[in-house]
Design a protein around this motif. Structure first.
Motif, mmCIF file in Angstrom:
data_model
loop_
_atom_site.group_PDB
_atom_site.id
_atom_site.type_symbol
_atom_site.label_atom_id
_atom_site.label_comp_id
_atom_site.label_asym_id
_atom_site.label_seq_id
_atom_site.Cartn_x
_atom_site.Cartn_y
_atom_site.Cartn_z
ATOM 1 N N PRO A 519 153.117 41.992 44.100
ATOM 2 C CA PRO A 519 151.882 41.170 44.299
ATOM 3 C C PRO A 519 151.408 41.546 45.883
ATOM 4 O O PRO A 519 152.329 41.535 46.845
ATOM 5 N N VAL A 520 150.128 41.841 46.037
ATOM 6 C CA VAL A 520 149.654 41.976 47.344
ATOM 7 C C VAL A 520 148.683 40.646 47.716
ATOM 8 O O VAL A 520 147.760 40.614 46.773
ATOM 9 N N VAL A 521 148.834 39.998 48.581
ATOM 10 C CA VAL A 521 147.793 39.104 49.114
ATOM 11 C C VAL A 521 147.246 39.614 50.432
ATOM 12 O O VAL A 521 148.086 39.774 51.564
ATOM 13 N N VAL A 522 146.236 39.707 50.351
ATOM 14 C CA VAL A 522 145.224 40.293 51.429
ATOM 15 C C VAL A 522 144.709 39.091 52.227
ATOM 16 O O VAL A 522 144.354 38.092 51.845
ATOM 17 N N VAL A 523 144.887 39.098 53.645
ATOM 18 C CA VAL A 523 144.625 37.837 54.511
ATOM 19 C C VAL A 523 143.725 38.258 55.724
ATOM 20 O O VAL A 523 143.885 39.450 56.233
ATOM 21 N N CYS A 524 142.850 37.504 56.133
ATOM 22 C CA CYS A 524 142.195 37.669 57.169
ATOM 23 C C CYS A 524 141.882 36.042 57.757
ATOM 24 O O CYS A 524 142.789 35.266 57.540
ATOM 25 N N GLY A 525 141.026 36.153 58.685
ATOM 26 C CA GLY A 525 140.903 34.710 59.418
ATOM 27 C C GLY A 525 140.392 33.787 58.439
ATOM 28 O O GLY A 525 140.933 32.477 58.400
ATOM 29 N N LEU A 526 139.153 33.880 58.051
ATOM 30 C CA LEU A 526 138.504 33.020 57.013
ATOM 31 C C LEU A 526 138.321 33.236 55.580
ATOM 32 O O LEU A 526 137.882 32.584 54.814
ATOM 33 N N GLY A 527 139.091 34.371 55.193
ATOM 34 C CA GLY A 527 138.963 34.844 53.757
ATOM 35 C C GLY A 527 137.812 35.646 53.341
ATOM 36 O O GLY A 527 137.791 36.244 52.107
ATOM 37 N N ILE A 528 136.822 36.036 54.276
ATOM 38 C CA ILE A 528 135.464 36.692 53.840
ATOM 39 C C ILE A 528 135.908 38.199 53.843
ATOM 40 O O ILE A 528 135.660 38.870 52.999
ATOM 41 N N ARG A 529 136.615 38.974 54.940
ATOM 42 C CA ARG A 529 136.824 40.084 54.956
ATOM 43 C C ARG A 529 137.928 40.522 53.804
ATOM 44 O O ARG A 529 137.770 41.573 53.225
ATOM 45 N N SER A 530 138.684 39.640 53.675
ATOM 46 C CA SER A 530 139.902 39.932 52.700
ATOM 47 C C SER A 530 139.172 39.836 51.457
ATOM 48 O O SER A 530 139.674 40.670 50.275
ATOM 49 N N TYR A 531 137.912 38.976 51.032
ATOM 50 C CA TYR A 531 137.712 39.088 49.602
ATOM 51 C C TYR A 531 136.865 40.641 49.425
ATOM 52 O O TYR A 531 137.061 41.110 48.374
ATOM 53 N N ASP A 532 136.189 40.865 50.516
ATOM 54 C CA ASP A 532 135.627 42.390 50.259
ATOM 55 C C ASP A 532 136.786 43.478 50.283
ATOM 56 O O ASP A 532 136.438 44.446 49.412
ATOM 57 N N ALA A 533 137.834 43.142 50.920
ATOM 58 C CA ALA A 533 138.952 44.092 50.594
ATOM 59 C C ALA A 533 139.251 44.122 49.382
ATOM 60 O O ALA A 533 139.739 45.285 48.718
ATOM 61 N N VAL A 534 139.375 43.206 48.435
ATOM 62 C CA VAL A 534 140.241 42.905 47.454
ATOM 63 C C VAL A 534 139.227 43.652 46.283
ATOM 64 O O VAL A 534 139.646 44.546 45.227
ATOM 65 N N CYS A 535 138.031 43.592 46.435
ATOM 66 C CA CYS A 535 137.078 44.074 45.899
ATOM 67 C C CYS A 535 137.175 45.712 45.772
ATOM 68 O O CYS A 535 137.013 46.361 44.661
ATOM 69 N N PHE A 536 137.324 46.025 47.129
ATOM 70 C CA PHE A 536 137.654 47.774 47.263
ATOM 71 C C PHE A 536 139.033 48.040 46.337
ATOM 72 O O PHE A 536 138.921 48.961 45.665
ATOM 73 N N GLY A 541 142.340 50.667 41.857
ATOM 74 C CA GLY A 541 143.238 50.479 40.918
ATOM 75 C C GLY A 541 144.365 49.320 41.235
ATOM 76 O O GLY A 541 145.414 49.111 40.197
ATOM 77 N N LEU A 542 144.513 48.735 42.142
ATOM 78 C CA LEU A 542 145.226 47.503 42.667
ATOM 79 C C LEU A 542 144.701 46.511 41.917
ATOM 80 O O LEU A 542 144.277 45.536 42.732
ATOM 81 N N GLU A 543 144.896 46.246 40.635
ATOM 82 C CA GLU A 543 144.227 45.053 39.954
ATOM 83 C C GLU A 543 144.968 43.895 40.293
ATOM 84 O O GLU A 543 144.230 42.830 40.285
ATOM 85 N N GLU A 544 145.997 43.897 40.715
ATOM 86 C CA GLU A 544 146.631 42.564 40.958
ATOM 87 C C GLU A 544 146.597 42.001 42.532
ATOM 88 O O GLU A 544 147.095 40.915 42.832
ATOM 89 N N ALA A 545 145.864 42.750 43.325
ATOM 90 C CA ALA A 545 145.528 42.319 44.646
ATOM 91 C C ALA A 545 144.821 40.937 44.761
ATOM 92 O O ALA A 545 143.743 40.872 43.750
ATOM 93 N N VAL A 546 145.164 39.952 45.425
ATOM 94 C CA VAL A 546 144.164 38.905 45.552
ATOM 95 C C VAL A 546 144.153 38.497 46.956
ATOM 96 O O VAL A 546 144.897 38.964 47.998
#
Length: 556
Positions: A519-536, A541-546
């Motif tokens: 599992p890949v958990v993407v983190v940033c300061g407030l969750g806004i950048r990491s949301y964009d990152a997960v969409c990308f 193909g990294l469908e399990e990224a959150v």
């Protein structure tokens, strides 16, 4: 028309004042066993914090006149029987038995309508030594005066508060602000257990530590011990002994219903007086309002007991309307509760997540962090919002807020939305006021609704801090993808084992470095950048990224 009102704190005086305007010739009498009338009990913590210098301000009008017996007599033509206790109700004869506490003189009052505004009593837990000098509750007006005097004369350096509910938290904040050492003992495993979900409650607990408050969770007080002078010097808990100079018991309240019960009035399942939509009891000539009366929760449609001064005042107005012949109903409540403690604005409306699940709802929740106004505005502050919605329809079920920013404005928005059955899409389309001093161009309330709607529709994959902690406890290997800028990472590095640092600006060129076997958990300061990152990443193909909802700003 003769109207007797038993109770003179909130609902009682409001009923009397409204009724006087509607029925000028009514004979209105308030029976109050204490010495204070229309007292602002909610202001007592601020008096203890020395933010309200004069105790008399808590029972004065906004123009400085004391709301005492003379005030109600001369300005409202309302008779006040202070220091007088109602001892019985004869429903058949429509009489109330009373006793004047000082003279012990007994008499009866005749009524056409009776209003029970008897309030609540403090719950006393089964702890040895509660009668020890130096033990206080924080419910009646004199409680604040007695505590203030005790702290002064004893030169108290340490106070222990039993209970981390709303009152306990407000009093802890008040005393800690005076540089008194404070210990809070809470039997549950979180602060504000009846108000907040654990993930939001932990934000409050973390702030308490910043204020040097000794928070003891899962701590049950067994006994209060006295010293050689006979007053408190320590308490015994399941976690050991705590040396202390005073103890405040803040374990909640229960409705005062003894009069109603003896009179044979129907009680609700929660122990309060059962009332209909017009606040009539099972006797059509008797009404109940305030902390002694039951309510209906708008969302769950169940009987609840949520004693609040705001509710009491609104109910007093409704009672007066109906006595005067106006057909007025008291709406179901959302349980909207707010407080300020440790420089945090904290609030809830509607159902909590676990509460909603226990009622059989198909629930989805989400957390966002952000600012109450643009980052460039010099007075902007941080804010965290949790929304709970129906997974199928998107209807908002509840909201919780916490932060130094203007959180309560957002609670009010969500409260209105819940009342009218709004969905997340409805909230996202609200026309809220915008200017830099007040909000971002897309207000954080709308941002929260958009975020949870995206999650509900499968357009984003987020994980809450609480769910992440549970995932970590399963010992499943996790890759933490930190996309913050290097200076952010240096200021607050992650302490996890498997951390991959790829700044957001480099992610599109370096995403192939991310492992695909965990599992890949993407983190940033407030969750806004990491949301964009997960969409990308999902498009790659990294469908399990959150992404971590709310960012590391709330992951403690």
């Amino acid at each position: 028309m003769k109207v007797i009102i038993i109770g003179g704190m909130a609902a009682g005086p409001k009923t009397a004042a409204r009724l006087r305007r509607l029925v000028p010739d009514a004979e209105i009498t308030i029976v109050e066993q204490g010495e204070f009338i229309s007292f602002g009990s909610c202001g007592m913590p601020f008096y203890l914090a020395n933010l309200v210098p004069e105790f008399s301000s808590l029972y004065a009008t906004s123009y400085g006149v004391a709301r005492d017996i003379e005030f109600f007599r001369t300005r409202k033509d309302i008779r006040i029987l202070a220091g007088t206790r109602a001892t019985g109700i004869d429903r058949e004869r429509k009489r109330v038995s009373i006793i004047h506490l000082e003279s012990q003189i007994q008499s009866e009052l005749e009524y056409d309508y009776l209003v029970l505004a008897t309030g609540a009593v403090a719950i006393t837990p089964p702890i040895k030594g509660l009668e020890t000098p130096g033990v206080f509750t924080m419910h009646q007006p004199n409680d604040a005066l007695r505590l203030q005097e005790y702290l002064r004369t004893k030169n108290a350096q340490h106070v222990t508060i039993i209970g981390a509910g709303v009152i306990g938290m407000e009093v802890a904040d008040a005393l800690a602000g005076r540089r008194i050492k404070v210990t809070v003992c809470e039997a549950q495993n979180q602060v504000l257990p009846k108000l907040l979900d654990p993930d939001i409650a932990q934000l409050v607990a973390a702030q308490m530590k910043q204020y040097k408050v000794d928070l003891q969770l899962k701590c049950r007080v067994k006994a209060i011990n006295c010293g050689e002078d006979g007053s408190v010097n320590s308490i015994t808990t399941n976690q050991g002994e705590i040396i202390t100079d005073a103890v405040i018991v803040a374990t909640g309240v229960r409705p005062r219903v003894d009069l109603a019960q003896v009179a044979g009035l129907e009680l609700a399942s929660n122990g309060a007086i059962k009332v209909d939509a017009h606040l009539r009891t099972s006797d059509p000539h008797i009404f109940a309002a305030g902390d002694c009366a039951s309510q209906i929760n708008k969302v769950s449609e169940q009987e609840v007991y949520i004693p609040l001064a705001s509710t009491a005042n609104k109910q007093g107005r409704v009672v007066a309307d109906n006595i005067a012949g106006l057909d007025t109903e008291f709406s179901a409540v959302m349980g909207t509760t707010v407080l300020q403690a440790f420089d945090l604005n904290i609030g809830k409306t509607g159902l909590g997540e676990f509460e909603a699940v226990s009622l059989g709802n198909n629930v989805i929740s989400g957390i966002v962090s952000g600012h109450d106004s643009p980052h460039y505005y010099p007075l902007h502050s941080s804010l965290t919002i949790k929304l709970i919605a129906d997974r199928s329809t998107g209807r908002l079920l509840g909201a919780q807020v916490c932060g130094a920013g203007e959180a309560i404005k957002r609670v009010d928005v969500f409260s209105v939305a819940i009342k009218f059955g709004a969905s997340l899409k409805d909230i996202a389309n609200l026309d809220l006021g915008y200017a830099p001093p007040y909000s971002e161009a897309i207000d954080i309330a709308i941002h929260a609704a958009n975020t949870l709607e995206n999650k509900r529709c499968g357009l984003s994959r987020g994980i809450s801090p609480l769910a992440l902690d549970l995932l970590k406890n399963t010992q499943v290997p996790i890759c933490f993808l930190d996309i913050r800028e290097p200076d952010e990472v240096k200021a607050k590095p992650l302490s996890e084992k498997d951390v991959l640092l790829i700044p957001a600006g480099e992610l599109r060129e370096r995403y192939h470095e991310i492992p695909c076997d965990r599992p890949v958990v993407v983190v940033c300061g407030l969750g806004i950048r990491s949301y964009d990152a997960v969409c990308f990443l999902q498009s790659m193909g990294l469908e399990e990224a959150v992404y971590l909802e709310g960012g590391i700003s709330i992951w403690l």
